[in-house]
Design an enzyme around this catalytic site. Structure first.
Site, PDB file in Angstrom:
ATOM      1  NE  ARG A  67     -10.898   0.486  -9.854  1.00  0.00           N
ATOM      2  CZ  ARG A  67     -10.002  -0.421 -11.012  1.00  0.00           C
ATOM      3  NH1 ARG A  67      -9.639  -1.933 -11.269  1.00  0.00           N
ATOM      4  NH2 ARG A  67      -8.465  -0.179 -10.335  1.00  0.00           N
ATOM      5  CB  ILE A 106     -13.623  -7.563  -4.226  1.00  0.00           C
ATOM      6  CG1 ILE A 106     -13.329  -9.065  -5.430  1.00  0.00           C
ATOM      7  CG2 ILE A 106     -14.161  -8.188  -3.196  1.00  0.00           C
ATOM      8  CD1 ILE A 106     -12.261  -9.352  -4.362  1.00  0.00           C
ATOM      9  NE  ARG A 127      -6.115   4.377  -6.278  1.00  0.00           N
ATOM     10  CZ  ARG A 127      -5.230   3.583  -7.672  1.00  0.00           C
ATOM     11  NH1 ARG A 127      -3.878   3.933  -6.884  1.00  0.00           N
ATOM     12  NH2 ARG A 127      -5.651   3.318  -8.480  1.00  0.00           N
ATOM     13  CG  ASP A 151      -3.065   7.026  -2.795  1.00  0.00           C
ATOM     14  OD1 ASP A 151      -2.860   6.285  -2.301  1.00  0.00           O
ATOM     15  OD2 ASP A 151      -2.870   6.864  -3.925  1.00  0.00           O
ATOM     16  CE1 TYR A 187      -2.209  -8.982  -4.534  1.00  0.00           C
ATOM     17  CE2 TYR A 187      -2.377 -11.487  -5.150  1.00  0.00           C
ATOM     18  CZ  TYR A 187      -3.463 -10.218  -4.967  1.00  0.00           C
ATOM     19  OH  TYR A 187      -4.112  -9.883  -5.052  1.00  0.00           O
TER      20      TYR A 187
HETATM   21  P1  NDP Z   1      -9.418  -4.418  -9.003  1.00  0.00           P
HETATM   22  O1  NDP Z   1      -8.143  -3.620  -8.956  1.00  0.00           O
HETATM   23  O2  NDP Z   1     -10.841  -4.767 -10.018  1.00  0.00           O
HETATM   24  O3  NDP Z   1      -9.471  -3.396  -8.202  1.00  0.00           O
HETATM   25  C1  NDP Z   1      -8.866  -2.600  -7.046  1.00  0.00           C
HETATM   26  C2  NDP Z   1      -9.543  -1.373  -6.037  1.00  0.00           C
HETATM   27  O4  NDP Z   1      -8.368  -0.699  -4.971  1.00  0.00           O
HETATM   28  C3  NDP Z   1      -9.696  -0.431  -7.124  1.00  0.00           C
HETATM   29  O5  NDP Z   1     -11.062   0.174  -6.248  1.00  0.00           O
HETATM   30  C4  NDP Z   1      -8.484   0.691  -6.558  1.00  0.00           C
HETATM   31  O6  NDP Z   1      -9.534   1.919  -6.830  1.00  0.00           O
HETATM   32  C5  NDP Z   1      -8.880   0.473  -5.370  1.00  0.00           C
HETATM   33  N1  NDP Z   1      -7.206   0.909  -5.108  1.00  0.00           N
HETATM   34  C6  NDP Z   1      -6.116  -0.106  -5.882  1.00  0.00           C
HETATM   35  N2  NDP Z   1      -5.284   0.700  -4.847  1.00  0.00           N
HETATM   36  C7  NDP Z   1      -5.247   1.887  -4.586  1.00  0.00           C
HETATM   37  C8  NDP Z   1      -5.006   3.336  -3.732  1.00  0.00           C
HETATM   38  N3  NDP Z   1      -3.744   2.775  -3.375  1.00  0.00           N
HETATM   39  N4  NDP Z   1      -5.426   4.243  -2.252  1.00  0.00           N
HETATM   40  C9  NDP Z   1      -6.768   3.822  -2.351  1.00  0.00           C
HETATM   41  N5  NDP Z   1      -7.332   2.654  -3.282  1.00  0.00           N
HETATM   42  C10 NDP Z   1      -6.347   1.705  -4.386  1.00  0.00           C
HETATM   43  O7  NDP Z   1      -9.354  -5.759  -7.824  1.00  0.00           O
HETATM   44  P2  NDP Z   1     -10.221  -6.643  -7.005  1.00  0.00           P
HETATM   45  O8  NDP Z   1     -11.331  -5.629  -7.364  1.00  0.00           O
HETATM   46  O9  NDP Z   1     -10.011  -7.780  -7.507  1.00  0.00           O
HETATM   47  O10 NDP Z   1      -9.168  -6.499  -5.566  1.00  0.00           O
HETATM   48  C11 NDP Z   1      -9.732  -5.852  -4.120  1.00  0.00           C
HETATM   49  C12 NDP Z   1      -9.301  -6.909  -3.182  1.00  0.00           C
HETATM   50  O11 NDP Z   1      -9.099  -7.712  -3.858  1.00  0.00           O
HETATM   51  C13 NDP Z   1      -7.496  -6.066  -3.235  1.00  0.00           C
HETATM   52  O12 NDP Z   1      -6.615  -6.426  -2.312  1.00  0.00           O
HETATM   53  C14 NDP Z   1      -7.014  -7.625  -4.410  1.00  0.00           C
HETATM   54  O13 NDP Z   1      -5.571  -7.518  -4.122  1.00  0.00           O
HETATM   55  C15 NDP Z   1      -7.864  -9.459  -3.523  1.00  0.00           C
HETATM   56  N6  NDP Z   1      -8.067 -10.351  -4.711  1.00  0.00           N
HETATM   57  C16 NDP Z   1      -8.923 -10.056  -5.427  1.00  0.00           C
HETATM   58  C17 NDP Z   1      -8.125 -11.215  -6.826  1.00  0.00           C
HETATM   59  C18 NDP Z   1      -9.217 -11.235  -8.370  1.00  0.00           C
HETATM   60  O14 NDP Z   1      -8.850 -12.551  -7.952  1.00  0.00           O
HETATM   61  N7  NDP Z   1      -9.281 -10.505  -8.646  1.00  0.00           N
HETATM   62  C19 NDP Z   1      -7.664 -12.018  -5.530  1.00  0.00           C
HETATM   63  C20 NDP Z   1      -7.767 -12.377  -4.646  1.00  0.00           C
HETATM   64  C21 NDP Z   1      -8.189 -10.989  -3.330  1.00  0.00           C
HETATM   65  P3  NDP Z   1      -8.912   2.673  -7.950  1.00  0.00           P
HETATM   66  O15 NDP Z   1     -10.423   2.645  -9.138  1.00  0.00           O
HETATM   67  O16 NDP Z   1      -8.833   4.206  -7.680  1.00  0.00           O
HETATM   68  O17 NDP Z   1      -7.768   2.176  -9.105  1.00  0.00           O
END
Ligand code: NDP
Length: 234
Positions: A12, A14, A34, A48, A140
């Site tokens: 999901r 980015i 996950r 994970d 963060y």
């Molecule tokens: P989302 O919350 O929409 O998605 C997060 C993703 O990370 C999901 O696919 C989630 O999987 C996965 N994830 C989280 N924890 C784990 C774990 N322990 N093991 C495996 N997968 C994991 O976030 P975004 O798409 O917004 O963010 C993606 C990246 O971009 C992140 O690193 C975030 O910090 C970074 N970012 C986002 C910004 C924003 O404004 N949105 C700005 C700057 C950076 P699951 O579906 O299983 O939970």
């Protein structure tokens, strides 16, 4: 030529946009997820990133399905925002474990096959707050700033093997992570972004596609902002 790509957190937000962008460009793309189901049309591996066993097993499945990953995007990330004065240690360490140590586990498993192949691309998803700072996000921001030192050190270690390591630093992007912000908060954020709007995930994905492409062959150790100008001056 189709390459084997792995995107963590590619189910999901980015990560999914990055996976779709690279798949549209002709790559064989695997994503980690996950729970639930992997996105349609992409090879999904349960993983994970806080588990070394999970990460190693995910790479093995990808290798068996589509060959060793030549492009790895460490995107999985979480937030647990609160002011430092009331932040408990678990909120700090779990964000570091997912965002920074998770990227370490992924990059560590990725590099050996890339070194053998004498080529590869590692792209880490950081954030504008790595360098800007953000009240309520000491955990963060520390994790995201850590990725920059990590990437630059690794870029120096493996540059001679034709492997590039780069960081993308998005600003605010329209995903589940920012959907939790109220309309007032979103309006306040928009007011400080020079481009006056929040990004779509595809805008980050296109930058990742560029860094993974032949056109970016001479770029390594770079931090590329995709933030509408929010972090200008970094
Ligand atoms: P989302 O919350 O929409 O998605 C997060 C993703 O990370 C999901 O696919 C989630 O999987 C996965 N994830 C989280 N924890 C784990 C774990 N322990 N093991 C495996 N997968 C994991 O976030 P975004 O798409 O917004 O963010 C993606 C990246 O971009 C992140 O690193 C975030 O910090 C970074 N970012 C986002 C910004 C924003 O404004 N949105 C700005 C700057 C950076 P699951 O579906 O299983 O939970």
């Amino acid at each position: 030529m189709s390459r084997s790509v792995l995107v963590t957190g590619g189910n999901r937000g980015i990560g999914l946009a990055v996976a779709r962008e690279l798949a549209a460009a002709g790559d064989a793309v695997a994503v980690t997820y996950r729970s639930g189901e992997p996105p349609e049309g992409l090879f999904g591996v349960r993983c994970d990133v806080t588990s070394t066993e999970d990460v190693n097993a995910a790479f093995e499945k990808v290798e068996a399905e589509q060959g060793p990953a030549r492009v790895v995007v460490a995107n999985a990330g979480i937030t647990k925002d609160t002011l430092l004065a009331i932040m408990n240690e678990e909120s700090f360490t779990s964000v570091i474990d997912t965002n920074l140590t998770g990227a370490f586990r992924v990059a560590k498993r990725a590099v050996k096959p890339m070194m053998r192949a004498r080529g590869g691309r590692i792209i880490l998803v950081s954030s504008v707050v790595a360098m800007l700072g953000s009240a309520g996000q000491t955990n963060y921001a520390a994790s995201k700033a850590g990725l920059i030192g990590f990437a630059r050190s690794l870029a120096r270690e493996i540059g001679s093997r034709n492997i590039t390591v780069n960081v993308v630093a998005p600003g605010f992007v329209d995903t589940d992570m920012t959907a939790v912000l109220g309309e007032d908060q979103q309006a306040a954020i928009r007011s400080i972004i020079p481009l006056g709007r929040i990004a779509q995930p595809e805008e980050v994905a296109r930058t990742v596609r560029f860094l993974a492409s032949d056109d970016a062959a001479y770029i390594t150790g770079a931090v590329i902002p995709v933030d509408g100008g929010l972090g200008m001056g970094h």
